[in-house]
Every structure is written in structure tokens, then in C-alpha cells.
Design a protein around this motif. Structure first.
Motif, PDB file in Angstrom:
ATOM      1  N   ASN A 162      93.677  23.347  45.139  1.00 27.01           N
ATOM      2  CA  ASN A 162      94.563  24.464  44.823  1.00 27.01           C
ATOM      3  C   ASN A 162      94.930  24.418  43.340  1.00 27.01           C
ATOM      4  O   ASN A 162      95.294  23.353  42.819  1.00 27.01           O
ATOM      5  CB  ASN A 162      95.857  24.382  45.655  1.00 27.01           C
ATOM      6  N   TYR A 163      94.836  25.570  42.708  1.00 26.89           N
ATOM      7  CA  TYR A 163      95.252  25.658  41.301  1.00 26.89           C
ATOM      8  C   TYR A 163      95.841  27.041  41.077  1.00 26.89           C
ATOM      9  O   TYR A 163      95.126  28.052  41.156  1.00 26.89           O
ATOM     10  CB  TYR A 163      94.079  25.425  40.361  1.00 26.89           C
ATOM     11  N   ASN A 164      97.147  27.077  40.830  1.00 22.81           N
ATOM     12  CA  ASN A 164      97.862  28.343  40.670  1.00 22.81           C
ATOM     13  C   ASN A 164      97.579  29.249  41.875  1.00 22.81           C
ATOM     14  O   ASN A 164      97.880  28.874  42.998  1.00 22.81           O
ATOM     15  CB  ASN A 164      97.493  29.010  39.344  1.00 22.81           C
ATOM     16  N   ALA A 165      96.968  30.400  41.664  1.00 29.58           N
ATOM     17  CA  ALA A 165      96.714  31.335  42.762  1.00 29.58           C
ATOM     18  C   ALA A 165      95.344  31.131  43.403  1.00 29.58           C
ATOM     19  O   ALA A 165      94.950  31.906  44.278  1.00 29.58           O
ATOM     20  CB  ALA A 165      96.845  32.770  42.265  1.00 29.58           C
ATOM     21  N   HIS A 166      94.620  30.087  43.006  1.00 34.94           N
ATOM     22  CA  HIS A 166      93.276  29.841  43.528  1.00 34.94           C
ATOM     23  C   HIS A 166      93.309  28.755  44.614  1.00 34.94           C
ATOM     24  O   HIS A 166      94.033  27.763  44.491  1.00 34.94           O
ATOM     25  CB  HIS A 166      92.335  29.380  42.409  1.00 34.94           C
ATOM     26  N   ALA A 218      99.711  16.391  46.261  1.00 37.17           N
ATOM     27  CA  ALA A 218     100.301  17.589  45.656  1.00 37.17           C
ATOM     28  C   ALA A 218     100.223  17.514  44.131  1.00 37.17           C
ATOM     29  O   ALA A 218     100.319  16.430  43.545  1.00 37.17           O
ATOM     30  CB  ALA A 218     101.747  17.722  46.117  1.00 37.17           C
ATOM     31  N   PRO A 219     100.017  18.675  43.486  1.00 43.34           N
ATOM     32  CA  PRO A 219      99.941  20.011  44.075  1.00 43.34           C
ATOM     33  C   PRO A 219      98.520  20.534  44.248  1.00 43.34           C
ATOM     34  O   PRO A 219      98.339  21.683  44.630  1.00 43.34           O
ATOM     35  CB  PRO A 219     100.677  20.851  43.031  1.00 43.34           C
ATOM     36  N   HIS A 220      97.503  19.699  43.999  1.00 45.57           N
ATOM     37  CA  HIS A 220      96.143  20.242  43.892  1.00 45.57           C
ATOM     38  C   HIS A 220      95.205  19.881  45.040  1.00 45.57           C
ATOM     39  O   HIS A 220      94.391  20.715  45.443  1.00 45.57           O
ATOM     40  CB  HIS A 220      95.506  19.800  42.574  1.00 45.57           C
ATOM     41  N   TRP A 221      95.261  18.673  45.588  1.00 42.69           N
ATOM     42  CA  TRP A 221      94.177  18.189  46.438  1.00 42.69           C
ATOM     43  C   TRP A 221      94.615  17.950  47.884  1.00 42.69           C
ATOM     44  O   TRP A 221      95.751  17.575  48.149  1.00 42.69           O
ATOM     45  CB  TRP A 221      93.605  16.880  45.884  1.00 42.69           C
ATOM     46  N   MET A 222      93.645  18.161  48.787  1.00 42.92           N
ATOM     47  CA  MET A 222      93.847  17.805  50.190  1.00 42.92           C
ATOM     48  C   MET A 222      92.496  17.369  50.766  1.00 42.92           C
ATOM     49  O   MET A 222      91.476  18.056  50.578  1.00 42.92           O
ATOM     50  CB  MET A 222      94.414  18.972  50.994  1.00 42.92           C
ATOM     51  N   LEU A 252      77.356  23.562  56.163  1.00 38.47           N
ATOM     52  CA  LEU A 252      78.271  23.486  55.029  1.00 38.47           C
ATOM     53  C   LEU A 252      79.133  24.741  55.003  1.00 38.47           C
ATOM     54  O   LEU A 252      78.625  25.860  55.135  1.00 38.47           O
ATOM     55  CB  LEU A 252      77.473  23.370  53.730  1.00 38.47           C
ATOM     56  N   THR A 253      80.443  24.568  54.839  1.00 37.63           N
ATOM     57  CA  THR A 253      81.358  25.707  54.778  1.00 37.63           C
ATOM     58  C   THR A 253      82.042  25.754  53.420  1.00 37.63           C
ATOM     59  O   THR A 253      82.359  24.723  52.821  1.00 37.63           O
ATOM     60  CB  THR A 253      82.429  25.631  55.872  1.00 37.63           C
ATOM     61  N   LEU A 254      82.244  26.970  52.936  1.00 34.12           N
ATOM     62  CA  LEU A 254      82.968  27.216  51.689  1.00 34.12           C
ATOM     63  C   LEU A 254      83.995  28.300  51.959  1.00 34.12           C
ATOM     64  O   LEU A 254      83.707  29.293  52.634  1.00 34.12           O
ATOM     65  CB  LEU A 254      82.016  27.680  50.581  1.00 34.12           C
ATOM     66  N   SER A 255      85.186  28.124  51.407  1.00 32.26           N
ATOM     67  CA  SER A 255      86.223  29.131  51.543  1.00 32.26           C
ATOM     68  C   SER A 255      86.961  29.252  50.217  1.00 32.26           C
ATOM     69  O   SER A 255      87.399  28.244  49.656  1.00 32.26           O
ATOM     70  CB  SER A 255      87.202  28.755  52.661  1.00 32.26           C
ATOM     71  N   TYR A 256      87.093  30.499  49.739  1.00 30.88           N
ATOM     72  CA  TYR A 256      87.759  30.734  48.464  1.00 30.88           C
ATOM     73  C   TYR A 256      88.777  31.854  48.629  1.00 30.88           C
ATOM     74  O   TYR A 256      88.480  32.904  49.217  1.00 30.88           O
ATOM     75  CB  TYR A 256      86.749  31.118  47.386  1.00 30.88           C
TER      76      TYR A 256
END
Length: 541
Positions: A500-504, A472-476, A533-537
Motif C-alpha cells: 500500500n502506498y497512499n491511494a495505491h 504498517a503502513p506499506h506491507w502485508m 498467479l493472481t494480481l490485484s490493483y
């Protein structure tokens, strides 16, 4: 040029807040983009780049609200129908809102009651967006009274079904708002009713070489419901009926019979205890704005909520139940209890125990004809021969210390694959699940899952393992493997990194998924096997 314009708009959306925000104007929106880059090209993944991308923008100014949605689905993710392809503005609306009324023009979603006669909604994971294009007026003339009126044509992917017009009205009265003693006592009695009319242009469809169907141009449906809520107890009774509505999607096409659904739901909750009991019977409740469209998902006007658990763990989700609008008896019950802290079973932090059971069975059917006739007769309280689905599960959750929490679950499953999927054999399975969460430090959490599905049917046994490390709060960071240790011996592995960064929120992953059904709310979509490969934003502002 259209693709270029779309992506320019998509890139400019995050800056809209800075340009338009004021004390009177509020701008909100979101971007969601899911991307798959397949490792190989085949019939299910015919291109090197597949994506479902959505961008919403909403503006509020005093009593006005406006919204617009852009969608880029020109290379849709696997499992979506060919007519899903396209890009552009899919939804747009303007809403005038005052204290006692609001008026919406454009595209909108609506649900009357439990959705038996009308539910338009969006579920992106299934490719469902059956919004209405038209107008809706909502009135709140007096406390406890809510009235709605609407009319429009329904969305079907990138078109609107101009051959059909859907109109309706809904009224709901909260008696508890009018009776002072009830309100002071925390008691609410709500009575509601709905009416929906579908007008559909006539069309020529042959029953045989010399006869054509005589279709009704108008189909009416109505719904009545009553709900009582008092001191943790809630009771809901609802009944809906649909007129003769011949439809190609029914098990026997173009039946000239009415449809109905009845539901009774009771729940009780107090500190540490929750109880739920539900029963539902439905018969011929296909209700669509097009009688002859054969596509799987668009143009449904109503929704029958499932009375089965919507499993989120991977292995029980291999055999999900899809509500059958042709007809079914469905029962569901659940009891949950939390043992208090400091007791023998509660321990230092308390212990939660939950038992859930679902049972779905066919209705009684006595055949009296085929297409163009009533089709069959059915006695209301009599069951049919087939059991479609049965799920009995027990869930145990306990926190052993400040740093460790354990969740255990056992599921006994009966899945009638021939009735639900129209192929295969009946599946009887026992599923065992263990999930542990370790709080390694204030910002570091490790979650682990172990699952095992035991069966002699279908593809045999499955095993699943997962490790998830959260910083927390950014990585998983997540790795998992789903292994068919029964007949195929195949491994379906996944690895991903989430930031994760703020609303992103950005997730990048690589892996292989098995084919199967993705289900939400009793509606299912078949998803083929994928690898790549998968990307999700995701971004919300």
C-alpha cells in the motif's frame, strides 16, 4: 485499436486530478483490476490471461456532476457467464443538483425501501450490474418529505433491454420532522410507499403444440413501509405485492400468480447491549425486466435481503445461503453484550459476547396446476415441509493485554444442499474458529486463524490455517492452507504480498482455490476451482 484506446485512458486517469482540479471543479475516480494467470488451461480457464478491470471518473462542477465508467472484461475471471465478455463504456450519466431537487440522465442505480420492488446495484464480485438507462428526478419540497420518479431500460451485461421499460415512484415522509415534540425527544416516525411498473413487449412462446401464452404487457408492484426509531429502539414493518408476472426463472416456469413479501424487523441498542429480531415471508417474488431471459444474473429488478449471517471466515463460507425468490420463511435473531472493564467477566479491557441464530424454511405449497396456471396455493402462516438452512453461532471476543486479542467462534450449521443447490445431500456441521491478533510492535501485527469444520456429510471434515503479518503502513504478507481432511485429502493453499502506498494498493499472490459459491447479500455465483498467479490493483483519487 479499441483495446489500445482503453488502456491509454486507463493509464491517463491518475493524472486527471493534476490537470482538472480547481477551486470550482473536483475530479475523483478509481481503478480496480483483478488478474488471474492460470497455471493450466481448461474449460473453466480457457486463456492464459484473465482479468476484470474497471475505471471510474467523476467530475463535480458547482451544481453539475458527471460520471463515466470504462470496463475491460474481454477475458473475464472464472465463473462469469460468456455474455459477460466485452469492453468499452458501460455507464455514463449527468446529474443536475440543487437544494430541493436533482435530475439524473443516463445510467443510475436506485433502491426503493428495502428493495422488495426495486433495487438496481453493482456487485462486481458476483458480476451484477443491473443499472437503468433513462432519467430520475428526486424532490425534497419540504423538510421530512422525499419524492422520487424514474423511468428507464435495464442493463444486461453489454446490452440494454429495449423490449422492456421500467418506471416507478417512491415517497417517504418523516413525521418526526413536522412534530416538534417528537424531534426534541429523539423520536422519528417514517412512512414510505413505492410503485413500480414494468412494460414488456409481447412475444410468442408456445405452451404446447397448439397454444401460446397470453402474457400481460404491464406488471405493477407496490411497497408500503413504516419505521419507528426512538431512544435506541427501531421497528420496521414492510409489505410488497407484485401483479401476475409469468417468468421462465420460477421453479415452475410461467406461473400466472401474484407475489408478495412481508417483513418485520426490530432492534434495540444501548451502551454494551444490542438486540436484533427479524422475520420475513416471501412468495413468488421473481421480478425481472425480461420474462424469458434464462441467464442467471441480469435483469432482476428487485432484491430480497437475506436473514442469515454473511460469514467472512473461510470454512462457514463453504455453505452459504442464497435467498429463494420462489418463496421462504426466514427468521433471524442476534444478541450482543459487552461486559464492562473492571468486572469479573470484563477484565481489564472488557469482553464481548454475541449469539446469533438464523432459520429458513419452505412456505406451504398446495399444487393446483403447472405452467400457464396459478401453480399452487399457499396458506400464509403455514410452514412447508423442508428446512432450507439453520445457523446457530456464538462469538467470544476479548483483549487480554495491550498486545494480544482473541476471537473465538462456534457455529452449528444445517444446510439443505438438495433444496439450495439442487444436488447432493443435507449437510450438518459443527465449525470451530479461533483468531488471535498479536501487536508485536507499534507498526508490526501478526494475525493467526485456525478453523475446523466437522461433518459426516458432503466432502467430510475441513481444516484451515492462516498467518498474516502486517508491517504498517506499506506491507502485508499472508499464507494460508485449506485442507479437506475428509474424503478428497486436497490442499488449497494461498500466498500473497500486499503493498500500500497512499491511494495505491497492489497485491500479488499464488495459490489454488476450491470450487464453491461466492455470496453477497443472499445472491450467489458459482466459482470453479482455480490455480495460478493472481494480481490485484486498486487506486482511488
Amino acid at each position: 485499436m479499441r483495446k489500445l484506446l482503453f488502456f491509454v485512458v486507463l493509464c491517463l486517469l491518475p493524472f486527471a486530478t493534476a490537470m482538472a482540479q480547481s477551486d470550482k471543479t473536483i475530479v475523483t475516480g478509481s481503478i480496480q483490476s483483478d488478474v488471474l494467470i492460470p497455471s493450466e488451461i481448461n474449460a473453466d480457464m480457457p486463456e492464459h490471461f484473465l482479468t476484470n478491470t474497471y475505471a471510474n471518473l467523476r467530475v463535480n462542477y458547482r451544481h453539475l456532476e458527471g460520471g463515466i465508467r470504462f470496463e475491460y472484461l474481454d477475458h473475464p475471471m472464472p465463473g462469469f457467464e460468456p455474455t459477460f465478455k466485452g469492453y468499452g463504456v458501460s455507464n455514463i450519466y449527468l446529474k443536475l443538483n440543487y437544494d430541493k431537487w436533482d435530475l439524473t440522465a443516463g445510467t443510475f442505480y436506485e433502491q426503493f425501501g428495502s428493495g422488495f420492488v426495486l433495487r438496481t446495484y453493482e456487485e462486481r464480485s458476483l458480476g451484477i450490474d443491473n443499472s437503468l438507462l433513462g432519467a430520475r428526478l428526486c424532490l425534497r419540497p419540504y423538510k421530512g418529505i422525499s419524492l422520487k420518479m424514474l423511468s428507464g431500460i435495464q442493463r444486461a451485461y453489454w446490452e440494454f433491454n429495449s423490449n422492456s421499460v421500467v418506471s416507478g415512484a417512491d415517497a417517504e415522509f418523516d413525521i418526526g420532522e413536522w412534530v416538534k415534540g417528537m424531534a426534541d425527544n429523539g423520536t422519528h416516525l417514517t412512512i414510505g410507499g413505492s410503485w413500480v411498473n414494468k412494460y414488456e413487449k409481447d412475444e410468442t412462446i408456445y405452451h404446447d403444440a397448439t397454444h401460446i401464452y397470453n402474457f400481460p404487457k404491464f406488471v405493477n408492484a407496490w411497497d408500503a413501509r413504516i419505521r419507528l426509531q426512538t431512544h435506541g429502539f427501531s421497528l420496521l414493518g414492510e409489505y410488497a405485492r407484485k401483479g401476475i408476472d409469468p417468468n421462465v426463472k420460477t421453479e415452475v416456469p410461467y406461473l400466472y400468480r401474484t407475489g408478495d413479501v412481508a417483513m418485520l424487523s426490530a432492534s434495540y441498542s444501548r451502551t454494551g447491549l444490542s438486540i436484533l429480531l427479524q422475520a420475513k415471508r416471501s412468495d413468488n417474488m421473481f421480478f425481472r425486466s425480461s420474462r424469458s431471459d434464462t441467464r442467471q444474473y441480469p435483469l432482476f429488478l428487485n432484491h430480497l435481503p437475506p436473514f442469515t449471517m454473511d460469514h467472512t471466515y473461510s470454512l462457514p463460507a463453504l455453505y452459504p445461503y442464497a435467498t429463494d425468490p420462489n418463496g421462504e420463511w426466514a427468521f433471524q435473531g442476534e444478541i450482543g453484550y459487552k461486559f464492562k472493564k473492571g468486572t469479573a467477566l470484563g477484565g481489564k479491557y472488557g469482553t464481548s459476547l454475541k449469539v446469533h441464530a438464523s432459520y429458513v424454511r419452505a412456505i406451504d405449497v398446495e399444487q393446483v396446476g403447472g405452467a400457464g396456471t396459478e401453480g399452487y396455493k399457499s396458506k400464509f402462516f403455514k410452514f412447508g415441509d423442508d428446512t432450507y438452512y439453520r445457523d446457530i453461532n456464538v462469538q467470544f471476543e476479548k483483549k487480554f493485554s495491550k498486545t494480544f486479542k482473541l476471537n473465538l467462534m462456534y457455529i452449528n450449521l444445517y444446510y439443505n444442499m438438495p433444496a439450495i443447490e439442487k444436488h447432493g445431500d443435507i449437510v450438518r456441521a459443527n465449525i470451530f474458529i479461533g483468531e488471535g491478533k498479536f501487536q508485536l510492535s507499534r507498526k508490526t501485527t501478526l494475525r493467526a486463524e485456525l478453523q475446523y469444520l466437522s461433518t459426516r456429510d458432503d466432502k467430510g471434515d475441513w481444516a484451515f490455517g492462516l498467518l498474516e503479518l502486517s508491517l504498517a503502513p506499506h506491507w502485508m504478507f499472508t499464507v494460508s492452507d485449506q485442507w479437506n481432511c475428509g474424503t478428497t485429502k486436497e490442499h488449497y493453499y494461498q500466498g500473497s504480498v500486499t503493498f500500500n502506498y497512499n491511494a495505491h494498493r497492489l497485491q500479488v499472490g499464488y495459490g489454488r482455490t476450491s470450487d464453491g459459491f461466492n455470496c453477497t447479500g443472499g445472491v450467489c455465483r458459482y466459482v470453479p476451482e482455480t490455480k495460478g498467479l493472481t494480481l490485484s490493483y486498486n487506486y482511488n483519487f
